[in-house]
Design a protein around this motif. Structure first.
Motif, PDB file in Angstrom:
ATOM      1  N   ALA A 218       0.804  -1.227   0.000  1.00 16.18           N
ATOM      2  CA  ALA A 218       0.000   0.000   0.000  1.00 16.18           C
ATOM      3  C   ALA A 218       0.837   1.277   0.000  1.00 16.18           C
ATOM      4  N   PRO A 219       1.851   1.417   0.858  1.00 19.25           N
ATOM      5  CA  PRO A 219       2.621   2.682   0.838  1.00 19.25           C
ATOM      6  C   PRO A 219       3.259   2.978  -0.510  1.00 19.25           C
ATOM      7  N   ASP A 220       3.844   1.950  -1.141  1.00 22.65           N
ATOM      8  CA  ASP A 220       4.491   2.159  -2.440  1.00 22.65           C
ATOM      9  C   ASP A 220       3.467   2.466  -3.524  1.00 22.65           C
ATOM     10  N   LEU A 221       2.320   1.762  -3.483  1.00 21.25           N
ATOM     11  CA  LEU A 221       1.295   1.995  -4.496  1.00 21.25           C
ATOM     12  C   LEU A 221       0.734   3.409  -4.395  1.00 21.25           C
ATOM     13  N   VAL A 222       0.535   3.863  -3.169  1.00 24.01           N
ATOM     14  CA  VAL A 222       0.044   5.233  -2.976  1.00 24.01           C
ATOM     15  C   VAL A 222       1.077   6.233  -3.472  1.00 24.01           C
ATOM     16  N   ALA A 223       2.341   5.972  -3.170  1.00 27.59           N
ATOM     17  CA  ALA A 223       3.404   6.896  -3.581  1.00 27.59           C
ATOM     18  C   ALA A 223       3.494   7.009  -5.097  1.00 27.59           C
ATOM     19  N   TYR A 224       3.267   5.900  -5.795  1.00 29.52           N
ATOM     20  CA  TYR A 224       3.376   5.912  -7.258  1.00 29.52           C
ATOM     21  C   TYR A 224       2.026   6.112  -7.948  1.00 29.52           C
ATOM     22  N   GLY A 225       0.965   6.296  -7.172  1.00 28.88           N
ATOM     23  CA  GLY A 225      -0.344   6.512  -7.758  1.00 28.88           C
ATOM     24  C   GLY A 225      -0.868   5.326  -8.535  1.00 28.88           C
ATOM     25  N   ALA A 226      -0.526   4.120  -8.076  1.00 27.98           N
ATOM     26  CA  ALA A 226      -0.892   2.904  -8.804  1.00 27.98           C
ATOM     27  C   ALA A 226      -1.913   2.068  -8.050  1.00 27.98           C
ATOM     28  N   THR A 227      -2.698   2.692  -7.189  1.00 30.55           N
ATOM     29  CA  THR A 227      -3.656   1.921  -6.383  1.00 30.55           C
ATOM     30  C   THR A 227      -4.804   1.363  -7.208  1.00 30.55           C
ATOM     31  N   ASP A 228      -5.125   1.983  -8.345  1.00 32.81           N
ATOM     32  CA  ASP A 228      -6.258   1.519  -9.150  1.00 32.81           C
ATOM     33  C   ASP A 228      -6.044   0.105  -9.666  1.00 32.81           C
ATOM     34  N   VAL A 229      -4.809  -0.233  -9.997  1.00 33.30           N
ATOM     35  CA  VAL A 229      -4.519  -1.564 -10.553  1.00 33.30           C
ATOM     36  C   VAL A 229      -4.855  -2.644  -9.531  1.00 33.30           C
ATOM     37  N   LEU A 230      -4.344  -2.477  -8.323  1.00 33.57           N
ATOM     38  CA  LEU A 230      -4.588  -3.477  -7.292  1.00 33.57           C
ATOM     39  C   LEU A 230      -6.042  -3.460  -6.843  1.00 33.57           C
ATOM     40  N   ARG A 231      -6.662  -2.285  -6.860  1.00 37.15           N
ATOM     41  CA  ARG A 231      -8.073  -2.200  -6.482  1.00 37.15           C
ATOM     42  C   ARG A 231      -8.924  -3.010  -7.461  1.00 37.15           C
ATOM     43  N   ARG A 232      -8.596  -2.935  -8.751  1.00 33.56           N
ATOM     44  CA  ARG A 232      -9.343  -3.709  -9.749  1.00 33.56           C
ATOM     45  C   ARG A 232      -9.167  -5.209  -9.518  1.00 33.56           C
ATOM     46  N   GLU A 233      -7.934  -5.635  -9.213  1.00 33.34           N
ATOM     47  CA  GLU A 233      -7.687  -7.056  -8.977  1.00 33.34           C
ATOM     48  C   GLU A 233      -8.447  -7.548  -7.751  1.00 33.34           C
ATOM     49  N   THR A 234      -8.460  -6.740  -6.704  1.00 37.04           N
ATOM     50  CA  THR A 234      -9.159  -7.138  -5.489  1.00 37.04           C
ATOM     51  C   THR A 234     -10.661  -7.209  -5.737  1.00 37.04           C
ATOM     52  N   ARG A 235     -11.190  -6.255  -6.480  1.00 37.24           N
ATOM     53  CA  ARG A 235     -12.617  -6.290  -6.813  1.00 37.24           C
ATOM     54  C   ARG A 235     -12.955  -7.512  -7.654  1.00 37.24           C
ATOM     55  N   ARG A 236     -12.052  -7.893  -8.556  1.00 47.61           N
ATOM     56  CA  ARG A 236     -12.286  -9.078  -9.372  1.00 47.61           C
ATOM     57  C   ARG A 236     -12.364 -10.330  -8.496  1.00 47.61           C
ATOM     58  N   SER A 237     -11.422 -10.452  -7.553  1.00 49.82           N
ATOM     59  CA  SER A 237     -11.436 -11.611  -6.658  1.00 49.82           C
ATOM     60  C   SER A 237     -12.683 -11.617  -5.787  1.00 49.82           C
ATOM     61  N   THR A 238     -13.075 -10.432  -5.297  1.00 49.27           N
ATOM     62  CA  THR A 238     -14.278 -10.325  -4.469  1.00 49.27           C
ATOM     63  C   THR A 238     -15.520 -10.729  -5.247  1.00 49.27           C
ATOM     64  N   ALA A 239     -15.618 -10.246  -6.487  1.00 50.92           N
ATOM     65  CA  ALA A 239     -16.777 -10.567  -7.323  1.00 50.92           C
ATOM     66  C   ALA A 239     -16.817 -12.053  -7.643  1.00 50.92           C
ATOM     67  N   SER A 240     -15.656 -12.650  -7.917  1.00 47.09           N
ATOM     68  CA  SER A 240     -15.614 -14.080  -8.226  1.00 47.09           C
ATOM     69  C   SER A 240     -16.013 -14.911  -7.017  1.00 47.09           C
ATOM     70  N   LEU A 241     -15.539 -14.529  -5.836  1.00 49.43           N
ATOM     71  CA  LEU A 241     -15.898 -15.255  -4.613  1.00 49.43           C
ATOM     72  C   LEU A 241     -17.394 -15.120  -4.331  1.00 49.43           C
ATOM     73  N   ALA A 242     -17.928 -13.910  -4.485  1.00 42.05           N
ATOM     74  CA  ALA A 242     -19.355 -13.697  -4.236  1.00 42.05           C
ATOM     75  C   ALA A 242     -20.209 -14.513  -5.213  1.00 42.05           C
ATOM     76  N   ALA A 243     -19.794 -14.557  -6.488  1.00 45.69           N
ATOM     77  CA  ALA A 243     -20.543 -15.333  -7.473  1.00 45.69           C
ATOM     78  C   ALA A 243     -20.507 -16.820  -7.142  1.00 45.69           C
ATOM     79  N   ALA A 244     -19.348 -17.308  -6.702  1.00 43.21           N
ATOM     80  CA  ALA A 244     -19.236 -18.721  -6.326  1.00 43.21           C
ATOM     81  C   ALA A 244     -20.121 -19.031  -5.125  1.00 43.21           C
ATOM     82  N   GLN A 245     -20.180 -18.126  -4.164  1.00 41.63           N
ATOM     83  CA  GLN A 245     -21.022 -18.348  -2.989  1.00 41.63           C
ATOM     84  C   GLN A 245     -22.502 -18.324  -3.358  1.00 41.63           C
ATOM     85  N   ARG A 246     -22.875 -17.465  -4.314  1.00 39.98           N
ATOM     86  CA  ARG A 246     -24.272 -17.450  -4.762  1.00 39.98           C
ATOM     87  C   ARG A 246     -24.630 -18.770  -5.452  1.00 39.98           C
TER      88      ARG A 246
END
Length: 531
Positions: free
Chosen positions: A191-219
């Motif tokens: 997180a500190p390095d990503l914030v410093a380089y303004g690259a948080t969107d990339v990891l945020r997208r990956e985390t959202r993808r994993s969250t969405a996949s897990l939620a779909a599997a649970q449904r």
């Protein structure tokens, strides 16, 4: 033994529930005939008994089975830790940190689920069904036959259809849970390095993808679980209708018992639907744990272990280091006992890999590492690591007390031993000034300590462990000049009682070390180095 008794009490609890329903059915029908109340007293008392017994027996069952299951999970988790210790770090290059955390936590919990949520429901359902069918058969053989047929059909359908549907629907949540854990772990660490380089969107997208996949599997898993319960209810409805049609000439008082007998099994059969939904998940988790247990050890001890030498001179001869491929080779160095040696070079040239190799966490690609004149491959890895300790630039500090963080190095250490180690690392006065002393909690990743205090705590841990050769990787990283200078003072003060290998980019640090070797060049081309 606790598990056996727990299963017994679980069966008795379910039978008490069945007895409660069937006795109530008899009581209602018989009471409608308005007999003398004394004729109903046994049934009335039985209803009260079954109602109270069901709750009491269920409590005892949960107490015993969970106690036994937790004991098994504890043993399994210890076994996983031992497997991780055996194969790490060289045996897990393809595993992300979060995935390993998921194995230690979620996959080990699957062992508990197998005991409590898979085997338990089947034991209870089979025994309860057998008793209920037997009772129905005694009252009306045809009703017993119908109940047996529909119950076996429901059990077979649930056992086959539900796991198949889970696998076909891709509702295995453990894989997505592991991905999510890995993404979140990566986000926290970076997180500190990503914030410093303004690259948080990339990891945020990956985390959202994993969250969405897990939620779909649970449904999807919830849908499958509903399918299993629908099968049970359908079989129950067929059984009730068929038994009602076959019981026309039966005593009216007994009709209520046989007609409601299928309903008495709904709860236990529905539990099977949930259990079978979990089966593929549990089997997948067990397969991942088995994969870890069968993974080749990163370091293999020789058949004939050489005793640990009395001298702690450290040397490398024409050494090549790397993980899947060689990153640096031709390394020759000498570190006499009590000496200090600096190692430098550009990022990615293999300095940390060299440190892991010297500590026998990674096997040399070529050449040899000598401890006291003996090739470390002739020594037990645990013996080498008891002498050679490694302090990384991002060493782990646990969210517990200073005492417990130190106890990792020596579980038998007394408070006096810990305070002495802290004094050696230059942290004794600081700890003595704290209201709770050694009992002070350091926070998550040691965030209640400054960078220098955190490094000194980790250094004290090495000192407490009795290591005679200390390899410190970028000790002044993330510290200001004054804190870095003070830390180096305490580090260098450890010699000549201990040997030091200091890995650093800092010119100020290397000037204080004196003898320095360089690994690689600006283009990261491995080449021979020497003292």
């Amino acid at each position: 033994m606790k598990m056996i008794w727990g299963r017994l009490f679980g069966v008795m609890s379910e039978l008490a529930g069945i007895g409660l329903l069937l006795t109530s059915a008899w009581l209602i029908v018989r009471a409608a005939e308005q007999p003398p109340v004394l004729y109903l007293m046994i049934a009335i008392v039985s209803v009260r008994f079954f109602g109270l017994a069901r709750a009491a027996l269920r409590y005892v069952e949960r107490l015993l089975t969970h106690d036994a299951a937790f004991a098994r999970v504890t043993e399994a988790r210890i076994a996983v830790y031992r497997d991780l210790d055996r194969v790490a770090p060289g045996g897990m290059p393809s595993h992300r940190r979060g995935d390993l955390v998921s194995r230690v936590v979620s996959d080990v919990d699957a062992i508990q689920d197998r005991v409590l949520r898979l085997r338990g429901p089947w034991v209870v359902a089979l025994v309860s069904a057998a008793v209920t069918v037997a009772l129905a058969t005694v009252i009306e053989p045809r009703a017993g036959a119908v109940l047996a047929a529909t119950t076996l059909t429901a059990m077979g359908a649930v056992r086959v259809v539900v796991p198949w549907s889970v696998r076909r629907a891709g509702a295995l949540t453990a894989r997505w849970r592991g991905d999510l854990a890995a993404d979140v772990s990566q986000a926290v660490l970076a997180a500190p390095d990503l914030v410093a380089y303004g690259a948080t969107d990339v990891l945020r997208r990956e985390t959202r993808r994993s969250t969405a996949s897990l939620a779909a599997a649970q449904r999807r898993a919830a849908v499958v679980s509903g399918l299993g319960e629908a099968v049970v209810l359908l079989a129950t409805g067929v059984a009730v209708a068929a038994i009602a049609a076959l019981s026309g000439d039966l005593n009216p008082v007994l009709v209520g018992i046989v007609v409601l007998a299928p309903l008495a099994l709904v709860e236990s059969l529905s539990a099977l639907a949930e259990a079978e939904r979990l089966r593929p998940e549990i089997e997948g988790a067990e397969a991942r744990l088995a994969e870890l247990s069968l993974a080749a050890a990163a370091i293999t001890d020789p058949v004939d272990v050489h005793p640990l030498p009395t001298s702690y001179d450290l040397a490398a001869r024409d050494l090549a280091v790397g993980w899947s491929s060689t990153v640096a080779k031709g390394i020759d160095l000498e570190l006499p006992e009590g000496g200090v040696l600096g190692v430098t070079g550009p990022s990615g040239c293999g300095k940390s890999t060299l440190a892991h190799t010297l500590a026998r966490l990674v096997e040399p690609s070529e050449g040899q590492v000598l401890l006291g004149g003996v090739d470390v491959r002739e020594l037990a890895a645990s013996d080498v690591r008891s002498v050679v300790g490694y302090l990384g630039q991002d060493e782990i500090v646990f969210d517990t007390s200073i005492r417990e963080n130190l106890r990792i190095a020596d579980p038998k250490a007394t408070d006096a031993d810990m305070l002495k180690a802290l004094d050696t690392a230059g942290l004794g006065d600081f700890v003595a000034s704290l209201p709770d002393g050694l009992g002070t909690t350091v926070g998550e990743r040691g965030n209640r300590l400054s960078g220098g205090e955190r490094q000194r705590l980790c250094l004290a841990r090495l000192v407490l462990g009795g290591h005679r050769v200390l390899i410190v990787d970028e000790p002044t990283e993330h510290l200001d000049a004054a804190a870095g200078e003070a830390l180096m003072d305490d580090l260098l003060a450890l010699a000549p009682d201990r040997s030091l290998v200091v890995i650093s980019h800092s010119a100020a640090v290397l000037e204080r070390v004196g003898r320095v070797v360089a690994v690689g060049d600006a283009q990261h081309v491995p080449h021979r180095i020497a003292v």
